[in-house]
Design a protein around this motif. Sequence first.
Motif, PDB file in Angstrom:
ATOM      1  N   PHE A   1       0.847  -1.203   0.000  1.00  0.00           N
ATOM      2  CA  PHE A   1       0.000   0.000   0.000  1.00  0.00           C
ATOM      3  C   PHE A   1       0.875   1.243   0.000  1.00  0.00           C
ATOM      4  O   PHE A   1       0.606   2.228  -0.679  1.00  0.00           O
TER       5      PHE A   1
ATOM      6  N   TYR B   1       5.748   7.980 -16.447  1.00  0.00           N
ATOM      7  CA  TYR B   1       4.343   8.173 -16.047  1.00  0.00           C
ATOM      8  C   TYR B   1       3.525   6.928 -16.377  1.00  0.00           C
ATOM      9  O   TYR B   1       2.741   6.449 -15.554  1.00  0.00           O
TER      10      TYR B   1
ATOM     11  N   PHE C   1       1.279   4.778 -13.472  1.00  0.00           N
ATOM     12  CA  PHE C   1      -0.151   4.508 -13.313  1.00  0.00           C
ATOM     13  C   PHE C   1      -0.459   3.039 -13.520  1.00  0.00           C
ATOM     14  O   PHE C   1      -1.359   2.488 -12.875  1.00  0.00           O
TER      15      PHE C   1
ATOM     16  N   HIS D   1       0.783   1.497 -10.223  1.00  0.00           N
ATOM     17  CA  HIS D   1      -0.055   1.985  -9.109  1.00  0.00           C
ATOM     18  C   HIS D   1      -1.327   1.162  -9.043  1.00  0.00           C
ATOM     19  O   HIS D   1      -1.689   0.611  -7.998  1.00  0.00           O
TER      20      HIS D   1
ATOM     21  N   VAL E   1     -12.033   7.964 -13.567  1.00  0.00           N
ATOM     22  CA  VAL E   1     -11.014   7.814 -12.521  1.00  0.00           C
ATOM     23  C   VAL E   1     -11.620   8.172 -11.161  1.00  0.00           C
ATOM     24  O   VAL E   1     -11.411   7.478 -10.163  1.00  0.00           O
TER      25      VAL E   1
ATOM     26  N   HIS F   1     -12.251   5.441  -7.945  1.00  0.00           N
ATOM     27  CA  HIS F   1     -11.580   5.698  -6.660  1.00  0.00           C
ATOM     28  C   HIS F   1     -12.607   5.875  -5.536  1.00  0.00           C
ATOM     29  O   HIS F   1     -12.334   5.524  -4.391  1.00  0.00           O
TER      30      HIS F   1
ATOM     31  N   ILE G   1     -11.131   0.420   0.551  1.00  0.00           N
ATOM     32  CA  ILE G   1     -10.085   0.777   1.524  1.00  0.00           C
ATOM     33  C   ILE G   1     -10.704   1.259   2.843  1.00  0.00           C
ATOM     34  O   ILE G   1     -10.297   0.839   3.919  1.00  0.00           O
TER      35      ILE G   1
ATOM     36  N   MET H   1     -12.068  15.423  -9.584  1.00  0.00           N
ATOM     37  CA  MET H   1     -11.840  14.661 -10.828  1.00  0.00           C
ATOM     38  C   MET H   1     -13.134  14.487 -11.628  1.00  0.00           C
ATOM     39  O   MET H   1     -13.113  14.348 -12.852  1.00  0.00           O
TER      40      MET H   1
ATOM     41  N   ARG I   1      -7.822  10.579 -19.053  1.00  0.00           N
ATOM     42  CA  ARG I   1      -6.947   9.870 -18.117  1.00  0.00           C
ATOM     43  C   ARG I   1      -5.695   9.406 -18.864  1.00  0.00           C
ATOM     44  O   ARG I   1      -5.623   9.483 -20.087  1.00  0.00           O
TER      45      ARG I   1
ATOM     46  N   THR J   1      -2.843  10.601 -19.254  1.00  0.00           N
ATOM     47  CA  THR J   1      -2.111  11.603 -20.051  1.00  0.00           C
ATOM     48  C   THR J   1      -1.116  12.270 -19.117  1.00  0.00           C
ATOM     49  O   THR J   1      -1.524  12.860 -18.108  1.00  0.00           O
TER      50      THR J   1
ATOM     51  N   SER K   1      -4.299  14.514  -2.161  1.00  0.00           N
ATOM     52  CA  SER K   1      -3.619  13.211  -2.145  1.00  0.00           C
ATOM     53  C   SER K   1      -2.520  13.194  -1.083  1.00  0.00           C
ATOM     54  O   SER K   1      -2.298  12.179  -0.436  1.00  0.00           O
TER      55      SER K   1
END
Length: 620
Positions: free
Chosen positions: A44, A71, A75, A78, A388, A392, A400, A442, A452, A454, A474
Amino acid sequence: MLMATMTPTLEAPPAARRGVWGWLTTTDHKKIGILYGSSASVFFVVGGIEALLIRVQLATPNGEFLSADAYNQMFTMHATTMVFLVIMPAAAAFTNYFLPLLIGARDVAFPRLNALSYWVFLFGGLFLTVSFFLGGAPDGGWFGYAPLSTQVPEVVRMDYWALGLIIIGLASLLASVNFITTIFTMRAPGMTLMRMPVFAWMSLVVNFLLLFSLPIITVGLIQVFLDRNIGTLFFDAANGGDPILWQHLFWLFGHPEVYVLILPAMGIVSEVLPTFARKPLFGRSFVIFSGIAIGFMGFGVWAHHMFTSGLGPVAESAFALTTMFIAVPTGVKIFNWLGTIWGGSLRLNTSMLFSLGFIAMFVIGGLSGVTHAAAPADWQQHDTYYVVAHFHYVLVGGAIFGLISGLYYWWPKITGKLLDERLGKWHFWLMMIGFNLTFAPMHILGLNGMPRRTYRYPEGLGFEFWNAIATIGSFLIGVSMLVLFWNFYRTRRRGEIAGPDPWDGRTLEWSISSPPPEHNFDQIPVVEREDDFWHRKYRTAEDGTAIAIEPPPNMEFERDEDIHLPSPSFYPVLAAAGMFLVVMGLVYVPWGLIAVGAGAVTTLWGLFGWSMEPITREEH
Ligand code: HEM
Ligand SMILES: [Cu+2]
């Protein structure tokens, strides 16, 4: 340090081995649960750092912090880390530790298979993560669409992705066989299926989802690996293959997978709410059957991820409908949870706050999900930050938050100590505010057209302000997790002793000591109804209030004569290590074939040794 904070401090098991060797050879479901939990926590942190690096890059227009190549790796890894190396093993941690306790058993059905599933998962996670240091990590996105994932075979990154997911999938498949068998064969006398706690029910649905969905993606991943390495043409449109086939294979797994991610959290919330509302779960059988319904319907909606892949109006309408239908059983759960807290005497401690946060955030994520179900609307939203934001809200705000609620709820049972409530409340509010600051904007960015995946955006498109807010949010999430880790450390050193039943719980795990002895129950309980432990402590008056039974039930029992516990074994970790060598070798064929051979021999040695050793030992 993390293992040290989670390891029980009060009572070490007599016969089990100690130290590192003890952890390497353990077949105790509780210790395997702690291994899963520790690993998921470390991953995590890794997945969280990857997310923060993405947010630094997007904090301002024309970001220079990460290159486009870096990048793409961030992602992809991630998401792959958070899905397969955090949420799934975290749920496996709670299932491993608590499923046998909730159904009144001394262990799972196949303890060494259980150990093998953990070590295969860990080696699979290390295999995926080590790719960063061996030429670059997977960079084709977490769902690896062909031909992006099958082109440029000379760059081995997506070989790590395909083989890594095959290995981790195998670990989950082994675990699902184990848990399904445990639920059907290891329940205490009187623990009928409908008396089983809801968390156990959701585990059953999750493991059937894994059993039926993992083989589908495993076939697809093998095809990706073969297209990349021996020139098969499964997904090569120019040569009669079909890249859309990959999308079907991935999402036939991928959508049931999202329920694999959320149902354990739903099971935890269904345990936490009744405990801290001091009321039985409202419409308990509806919560159970809506979970089963979600399991079945979850296999009928996959193509809603492909509304822009040209499937045609008939298919799109059909999948739009099935997707909207699945909102019904989900909604049933929400109303049952609200019915449980309605009129309850609520204890708003940290575990309860995270469960209430789960309900609120999951509803927001669910509602944006319904907007995706309308295919024409999805044509606008697809591949933008609106999507996105959606996943989440359901994966962070949902899964989570639910798992963290379970952490505060069950930590005293695992360690014997209560996590600090003041730090817990700081953790909750920092995370709740940070989470909404990160992902609520978002929705706006997405509806304003920000795509997304990018790695940077130019000035003047109106994306600056909300991206800056999202990045601040974040980092607030990051700070909130530091508060949790500090709470772990502080509780280990001078936390409050919990005792067997700190929350005045309803289910069997609260009827034994904290932490439990290695054999769990001195005597296997005989269950007479759901929430059996609660009804041994309280009887319900006409008006529904609970009246304590005097004198309180004696939960000290004469220990059963011949208690058999699984023997520690080194062979599961050996067999898993062999598999790690095999996949490392497959990435670097032809030279890697040496490692493939050595790995195959090691795995066979592990499996042979395992088959020759005694299963259990007498516990004195
Ligand atoms: C904790 C804080 C988190 C932050 C700040 C965060 C941030 C992000 C951002 C900004 C992206 C979009 C990258 C892009 O498309 O260019 C992303 C993608 C993603 N995130 Fe997270 N995330 C977090 C946690 C999680 C968790 C817990 C999960 C759980 C599964 C998750 C799953 C994903 C997935 C599946 C993607 C899509 C990646 C892709 O397009 O291949 N994230 N995340
Ligand atoms: Cu879906």
